[in-house]
Design a protein around this motif. Structure first.
Motif, PDB file in Angstrom:
ATOM      1  N   GLU A 126      25.452 -33.316 -65.782  1.00 32.49           N
ATOM      2  CA  GLU A 126      26.698 -33.626 -66.473  1.00 32.49           C
ATOM      3  C   GLU A 126      26.463 -33.548 -67.969  1.00 32.49           C
ATOM      4  O   GLU A 126      25.434 -33.980 -68.477  1.00 32.49           O
ATOM      5  CB  GLU A 126      27.173 -35.027 -66.104  1.00 32.49           C
ATOM      6  CG  GLU A 126      27.624 -35.158 -64.676  1.00 32.49           C
ATOM      7  CD  GLU A 126      28.134 -36.552 -64.360  1.00 32.49           C
ATOM      8  OE1 GLU A 126      28.028 -37.445 -65.221  1.00 32.49           O
ATOM      9  OE2 GLU A 126      28.628 -36.737 -63.245  1.00 32.49           O
ATOM     10  N   GLN A 162      28.452 -34.162 -71.821  1.00 31.53           N
ATOM     11  CA  GLN A 162      29.587 -34.786 -72.495  1.00 31.53           C
ATOM     12  C   GLN A 162      30.436 -33.709 -73.165  1.00 31.53           C
ATOM     13  O   GLN A 162      29.931 -32.869 -73.892  1.00 31.53           O
ATOM     14  CB  GLN A 162      29.086 -35.789 -73.546  1.00 31.53           C
ATOM     15  CG  GLN A 162      30.180 -36.623 -74.155  1.00 31.53           C
ATOM     16  CD  GLN A 162      30.809 -37.592 -73.164  1.00 31.53           C
ATOM     17  OE1 GLN A 162      30.176 -38.031 -72.234  1.00 31.53           O
ATOM     18  NE2 GLN A 162      32.075 -37.900 -73.382  1.00 31.53           N
ATOM     19  N   ASN A 178      37.104 -38.224 -73.522  1.00 27.13           N
ATOM     20  CA  ASN A 178      36.635 -38.877 -72.293  1.00 27.13           C
ATOM     21  C   ASN A 178      36.278 -37.872 -71.202  1.00 27.13           C
ATOM     22  O   ASN A 178      36.189 -38.233 -70.036  1.00 27.13           O
ATOM     23  CB  ASN A 178      37.712 -39.823 -71.765  1.00 27.13           C
ATOM     24  CG  ASN A 178      37.919 -41.019 -72.660  1.00 27.13           C
ATOM     25  OD1 ASN A 178      37.000 -41.420 -73.380  1.00 27.13           O
ATOM     26  ND2 ASN A 178      39.110 -41.584 -72.630  1.00 27.13           N
ATOM     27  N   MET A 179      36.103 -36.627 -71.553  1.00 31.13           N
ATOM     28  CA  MET A 179      35.837 -35.570 -70.585  1.00 31.13           C
ATOM     29  C   MET A 179      34.343 -35.395 -70.360  1.00 31.13           C
ATOM     30  O   MET A 179      33.546 -35.571 -71.270  1.00 31.13           O
ATOM     31  CB  MET A 179      36.413 -34.239 -71.071  1.00 31.13           C
ATOM     32  CG  MET A 179      37.883 -34.291 -71.335  1.00 31.13           C
ATOM     33  SD  MET A 179      38.749 -34.317 -69.802  1.00 31.13           S
ATOM     34  CE  MET A 179      40.017 -33.156 -70.146  1.00 31.13           C
ATOM     35  N   ARG A 195      31.688 -32.502 -68.496  1.00 26.59           N
ATOM     36  CA  ARG A 195      31.573 -31.153 -67.953  1.00 26.59           C
ATOM     37  C   ARG A 195      30.376 -31.132 -67.008  1.00 26.59           C
ATOM     38  O   ARG A 195      29.306 -31.618 -67.331  1.00 26.59           O
ATOM     39  CB  ARG A 195      31.377 -30.158 -69.093  1.00 26.59           C
ATOM     40  CG  ARG A 195      31.344 -28.733 -68.618  1.00 26.59           C
ATOM     41  CD  ARG A 195      31.378 -27.775 -69.777  1.00 26.59           C
ATOM     42  NE  ARG A 195      32.706 -27.868 -70.403  1.00 26.59           N
ATOM     43  CZ  ARG A 195      32.928 -27.775 -71.699  1.00 26.59           C
ATOM     44  NH1 ARG A 195      31.928 -27.606 -72.525  1.00 26.59           N
ATOM     45  NH2 ARG A 195      34.144 -27.839 -72.181  1.00 26.59           N
TER      46      ARG A 195
END
Length: 84
Positions: free
Chosen positions: A5, A7, A11-12, A14
């Protein structure tokens, strides 16, 4: 397979996901063996990364589809191009 993951903005998050297309040889052999053991009048064949099944009756092909859906081959299967 799921990757790491990362950032993204706000608040997403990727996440990289790799998608596998087609069957490997061992999985294809398992599918063909199961179809042959069913005793249906069909001819399964391994073509590259897919299993192609031919039959004279469409009912036999539908029986093969239901047989494969009820079995657990450790990966999802997709059924395409069934013509009359």
């Amino acid at each position: 397979m799921f990757g790491d993951e990362h950032q993204a903005s706000g608040n997403m998050i990727r996440k990289e996901i790799s998608i596998k297309e087609g069957l490997d040889k061992e999985a294809a052999k398992k599918v063909v063996a199961k179809i042959k053991a069913s005793g249906l009048k069909v001819q399964p064949a391994i073509m590259d990364d897919e299993v192609r099944v031919t039959a004279k009756k469409i009912d036999d092909l539908q029986a093969v589809i239901s047989l494969c859906r009820n079995e657990d081959f450790d990966q999802p299967l997709q059924f395409i191009n069934m013509r009359n």
